[in-house]
Design a protein around this motif. Sequence first.
Motif, PDB file in Angstrom:
ATOM      1  N   VAL A  70      37.453  35.984  41.625  1.00  0.00           N
ATOM      2  CA  VAL A  70      36.728  34.755  41.305  1.00  0.00           C
ATOM      3  C   VAL A  70      37.349  33.536  41.967  1.00  0.00           C
ATOM      4  O   VAL A  70      36.649  32.635  42.437  1.00  0.00           O
ATOM      5  CB  VAL A  70      36.642  34.571  39.779  1.00  0.00           C
ATOM      6  CG1 VAL A  70      36.117  33.179  39.422  1.00  0.00           C
ATOM      7  CG2 VAL A  70      35.732  35.645  39.178  1.00  0.00           C
ATOM      8  N   ALA A  71      38.682  33.505  42.041  1.00  0.00           N
ATOM      9  CA  ALA A  71      39.360  32.342  42.626  1.00  0.00           C
ATOM     10  C   ALA A  71      38.975  32.140  44.089  1.00  0.00           C
ATOM     11  O   ALA A  71      39.044  31.021  44.606  1.00  0.00           O
ATOM     12  CB  ALA A  71      40.876  32.490  42.499  1.00  0.00           C
ATOM     13  N   ALA A  72      38.558  33.217  44.754  1.00  0.00           N
ATOM     14  CA  ALA A  72      38.170  33.119  46.165  1.00  0.00           C
ATOM     15  C   ALA A  72      36.678  33.354  46.357  1.00  0.00           C
ATOM     16  O   ALA A  72      36.230  33.613  47.478  1.00  0.00           O
ATOM     17  CB  ALA A  72      38.962  34.142  46.982  1.00  0.00           C
ATOM     18  N   SER A  73      35.910  33.258  45.271  1.00  0.00           N
ATOM     19  CA  SER A  73      34.491  33.569  45.354  1.00  0.00           C
ATOM     20  C   SER A  73      33.668  32.341  45.692  1.00  0.00           C
ATOM     21  O   SER A  73      34.156  31.207  45.700  1.00  0.00           O
ATOM     22  CB  SER A  73      34.008  34.156  44.023  1.00  0.00           C
ATOM     23  OG  SER A  73      33.925  33.133  43.041  1.00  0.00           O
ATOM     24  N   SER A  74      32.374  32.561  45.904  1.00  0.00           N
ATOM     25  CA  SER A  74      31.465  31.471  46.263  1.00  0.00           C
ATOM     26  C   SER A  74      31.163  30.534  45.109  1.00  0.00           C
ATOM     27  O   SER A  74      30.538  29.485  45.306  1.00  0.00           O
ATOM     28  CB  SER A  74      30.154  32.051  46.812  1.00  0.00           C
ATOM     29  OG  SER A  74      30.380  32.722  48.044  1.00  0.00           O
ATOM     30  N   VAL A  75      31.598  30.893  43.898  1.00  0.00           N
ATOM     31  CA  VAL A  75      31.458  29.966  42.767  1.00  0.00           C
ATOM     32  C   VAL A  75      32.136  28.642  43.097  1.00  0.00           C
ATOM     33  O   VAL A  75      31.665  27.569  42.724  1.00  0.00           O
ATOM     34  CB  VAL A  75      32.059  30.589  41.491  1.00  0.00           C
ATOM     35  CG1 VAL A  75      32.167  29.544  40.373  1.00  0.00           C
ATOM     36  CG2 VAL A  75      31.208  31.766  41.026  1.00  0.00           C
TER      37      VAL A  75
END
Length: 317
Positions: free
Chosen positions: A78-83
């Motif tokens: 998640v820390a490197a996701s598109s979010v």
Amino acid sequence: MTTARHLTDIASLDDEALLQILERSLTFRRMMDQGRYPKPVLEGRLQFNLFFENSTRTNLSFEVAAKRLGAIVSVVPVAASSVHKGETVDDTVVTLCAQGADYLVIRAAPAGTIASAVSVIERNGYPTSILNAGEGALGHPTQGLLDVSSVLYALKRQPDDRLEDVRLSICGDIRHSRVAASAIEGFSRMGAQITLVGPSQLLPSEKPAGVAAMIEDLGDGIDGADVVMALRIQKERFGADEGLSLDGFHEQFGLNHAKLKRASPDAIVMHPGPMNRGVEISDALADDPERSLIRSQVTHGVATRMAVLEWLEEARR
């Protein structure tokens, strides 16, 4: 029996499904104790773990449980996701479903995240099953299930034996706790007598359904209890709530062997983790193999999540 595709909360389980999951979790726990694991009923299935909050026990146990059952598991970074580029959670969910997700395990802080995920996949026609791995302060269903299973196992009972004669005290930050919400639902469904214990600032504003009493004194709150569950103190709450301090909380509500004498002679203690040692519970009590179920709860985390995944897989077929 519930013909569910998702596990959003314990309340969504009918009695037959609840007892089936608990029975299988106990079977899997006994198998784990013997170094054995079940058939790979999830072989070929794809599971994504989408955790917007940090987690060790829940994230890893969902991963281990799915792999023990033969699934392919990917933990979304998640820390490197598109979010972080502005993508909505719903768009992330759809993206994972479009990649073939059979199971999507979600943990998030905002209320409504799980319901929104279920809605978006059903609107788009994906067959993915959603599992709630913790949402805000509203619920953590697999934690509630594993806690009930841990107590049944410790008392050498089967789910049909129920827990009507068991007195459970839940102590600490109950108002902000998703664990407490699901524990109350799970243990009350099994007939346990539940007391909530803590300072007024950390108790619910109204007594929840299934709770017998709310008490602001630890000794009175655990008096005669068979099971005492300590909850993690969320340090971010202190300072924001007038009159609370970690030292003061430990002095008044921190569990140790001396305070546990007010409980029943054979009382057992629980903590969902992570622990703030020396705040909610003393080192000596947390590590006492005769009184503490804390490590057993971790093992039941894998066993219970295997049981949930197996149950959902049966429902999908």
